[in-house]
Design an enzyme around this catalytic site. Structure first.
Site, mmCIF file in Angstrom:
data_model
loop_
_atom_site.group_PDB
_atom_site.id
_atom_site.type_symbol
_atom_site.label_atom_id
_atom_site.label_comp_id
_atom_site.label_asym_id
_atom_site.label_seq_id
_atom_site.Cartn_x
_atom_site.Cartn_y
_atom_site.Cartn_z
ATOM 1 N N THR A 1 -11.264 2.116 0.435
ATOM 2 C CA THR A 1 -12.205 3.008 -0.265
ATOM 3 C C THR A 1 -11.559 3.691 -1.472
ATOM 4 O OG1 THR A 1 -11.548 4.939 1.026
ATOM 5 C CG2 THR A 1 -13.314 3.561 1.940
ATOM 6 N N ASP B 1 3.581 0.630 -7.265
ATOM 7 C CA ASP B 1 3.370 1.667 -6.251
ATOM 8 C C ASP B 1 4.570 2.610 -6.281
ATOM 9 O OD1 ASP B 1 3.546 3.073 -3.695
ATOM 10 O OD2 ASP B 1 1.817 1.857 -3.135
ATOM 11 N N ASP C 1 6.439 3.370 -2.952
ATOM 12 C CA ASP C 1 7.212 2.206 -2.490
ATOM 13 C C ASP C 1 8.473 2.008 -3.315
ATOM 14 O OD1 ASP C 1 5.493 1.649 -0.452
ATOM 15 O OD2 ASP C 1 4.468 -0.011 -1.450
ATOM 16 N N ARG D 1 -3.892 7.241 -0.112
ATOM 17 C CA ARG D 1 -5.156 6.620 -0.486
ATOM 18 C C ARG D 1 -5.524 5.546 0.517
ATOM 19 N NH1 ARG D 1 -5.765 4.443 -6.484
ATOM 20 N NH2 ARG D 1 -4.275 2.938 -5.718
HETATM 21 C C1 PRP Z 1 -0.325 7.310 -4.757
HETATM 22 C C2 PRP Z 1 0.137 8.342 -5.772
HETATM 23 C C3 PRP Z 1 -0.969 9.350 -5.754
HETATM 24 C C4 PRP Z 1 -2.185 8.484 -5.509
HETATM 25 C C5 PRP Z 1 -2.896 8.318 -6.821
HETATM 26 O O1 PRP Z 1 -0.085 7.732 -3.481
HETATM 27 O O2 PRP Z 1 1.393 8.870 -5.480
HETATM 28 O O3 PRP Z 1 -0.834 10.344 -4.755
HETATM 29 O O4 PRP Z 1 -1.710 7.224 -5.038
HETATM 30 O O5 PRP Z 1 -4.082 7.645 -6.656
HETATM 31 P P1 PRP Z 1 -5.507 8.307 -6.919
HETATM 32 O O6 PRP Z 1 -5.409 9.050 -8.206
HETATM 33 O O7 PRP Z 1 -6.399 7.122 -7.003
HETATM 34 O O8 PRP Z 1 -5.851 9.197 -5.754
HETATM 35 P P2 PRP Z 1 -0.301 6.768 -2.219
HETATM 36 O O9 PRP Z 1 -1.679 6.913 -1.675
HETATM 37 O O10 PRP Z 1 0.113 5.365 -2.584
HETATM 38 O O11 PRP Z 1 0.667 7.377 -1.126
HETATM 39 P P3 PRP Z 1 2.262 7.366 -1.071
HETATM 40 O O12 PRP Z 1 2.770 8.259 -2.179
HETATM 41 O O13 PRP Z 1 2.540 7.935 0.282
HETATM 42 O O14 PRP Z 1 2.754 5.943 -1.217
HETATM 43 N N1 URA Z 2 -0.641 4.816 -6.764
HETATM 44 C C1 URA Z 2 0.493 4.238 -7.199
HETATM 45 O O1 URA Z 2 1.567 4.460 -6.641
HETATM 46 N N2 URA Z 2 0.420 3.404 -8.255
HETATM 47 C C2 URA Z 2 -0.732 3.158 -8.895
HETATM 48 O O2 URA Z 2 -0.718 2.390 -9.886
HETATM 49 C C3 URA Z 2 -1.903 3.775 -8.438
HETATM 50 C C4 URA Z 2 -1.837 4.612 -7.375
#
Ligand code: PRP
Ligand code: URA
Length: 208
Positions: free
Chosen positions: A107, A199, A202, A103
């Site tokens: 945005t 997160d 993370d 994400r």
């Molecule tokens: C997180 C999560 C989803 C997304 C959800 O990923 O694992 O893929 O956010 O958010 P949304 O419903 O608003 O699209 P992130 O972008 O943090 O990537 P990562 O798993 O690589 O940390």
């Molecule tokens: N992605 C995450 O990992 N946590 C949240 O709460 C939202 C998006």
């Protein structure tokens, strides 16, 4: 909502509480997530097609069941990877695709960076794995990509879902069933789920 299923088994609730706890370190977080994924796999595949077969026990002939429907797991990178091990443990024949999305912090829109999925998606039960369903942007993009590749029977599996994300998926992909362990309250201004678990990527990979 008829396409939304909340997995509220007591053992799932216990594990989700441990994952939400900010004091749970990465090593424990990963182990609990894996265990939860196996528990979730039972619920998500409850109506999987089976075929009757004949077998012999040490004592006599009897009938048994084999799974008659291919299952394809598609984790959304990175956090979806945390669910793969637990699913594969109970569905060892599953093939695994990967979708790379993150994400954009400003945005909140998904940015794609990797796609690799098995062939013959058409007749498979395709399970998208991602612990977090927040705005629904990533989930919706992943579903659109898999449909474009031929998938017709898609389920979205999350640990925690915000009402905003559920609404997005239900509106954009009304044919997709959503499984989650909790429908949380909503999103904060930065798009994080409340109360959520932070997160997920993370916390799994220790990058916070
Ligand atoms: C997180 C999560 C989803 C997304 C959800 O990923 O694992 O893929 O956010 O958010 P949304 O419903 O608003 O699209 P992130 O972008 O943090 O990537 P990562 O798993 O690589 O940390
Ligand atoms: N992605 C995450 O990992 N946590 C949240 O709460 C939202 C998006």
């Amino acid at each position: 909502m008829e396409n939304v299923f909340v997995i509220d088994h007591p053992l799932v609730k216990r594990d989700l509480t441990l994952l939400r706890d900010r004091g749970t370190p990465s090593n424990l977080f990963r182990a609990i997530l894996r265990r939860m994924a196996s528990l979730m796999a039972y619920e998500v595949t409850r109506d999987l097609n089976v075929k009757e077969v004949g077998i012999k026990t040490p004592l006599e002939k009897t009938r048994g069941s084999v799974v008659a429907q291919p299952v394809i797991l598609v984790p959304i990178l990175r956090a979806g990877l945390g669910l793969v091990g637990g699913f594969v443990e109970v569905i060892p024949d599953a093939r695994v695709g990967h979708i790379g999305l993150y994400r954009d912090e400003d945005t909140l829109r998904p940015v794609d960076y990797y796609f690799k999925v098995p062939k013959n998606l058409k007749n498979a039960l395709v399970l998208i794995l991602d612990p977090m369903l927040a705005t629904g942007g990533s989930g919706s993009a992943a579903i659109a990509y898999l449909k474009d590749k031929g998938a017709r029977n898609i389920r979205f599996v999350s640990l925690v879902a915000a009402p905003e994300g559920v609404e997005t998926i239900v509106k954009t992909h009304p044919d997709v069933k959503i499984f989650t362990c909790s429908l949380d309250r909503g999103l904060n201004r930065r798009g994080y789920i409340l109360p959520g678990l932070g997160d997920a990527g993370d916390r799994i990979f220790g990058t916070e």
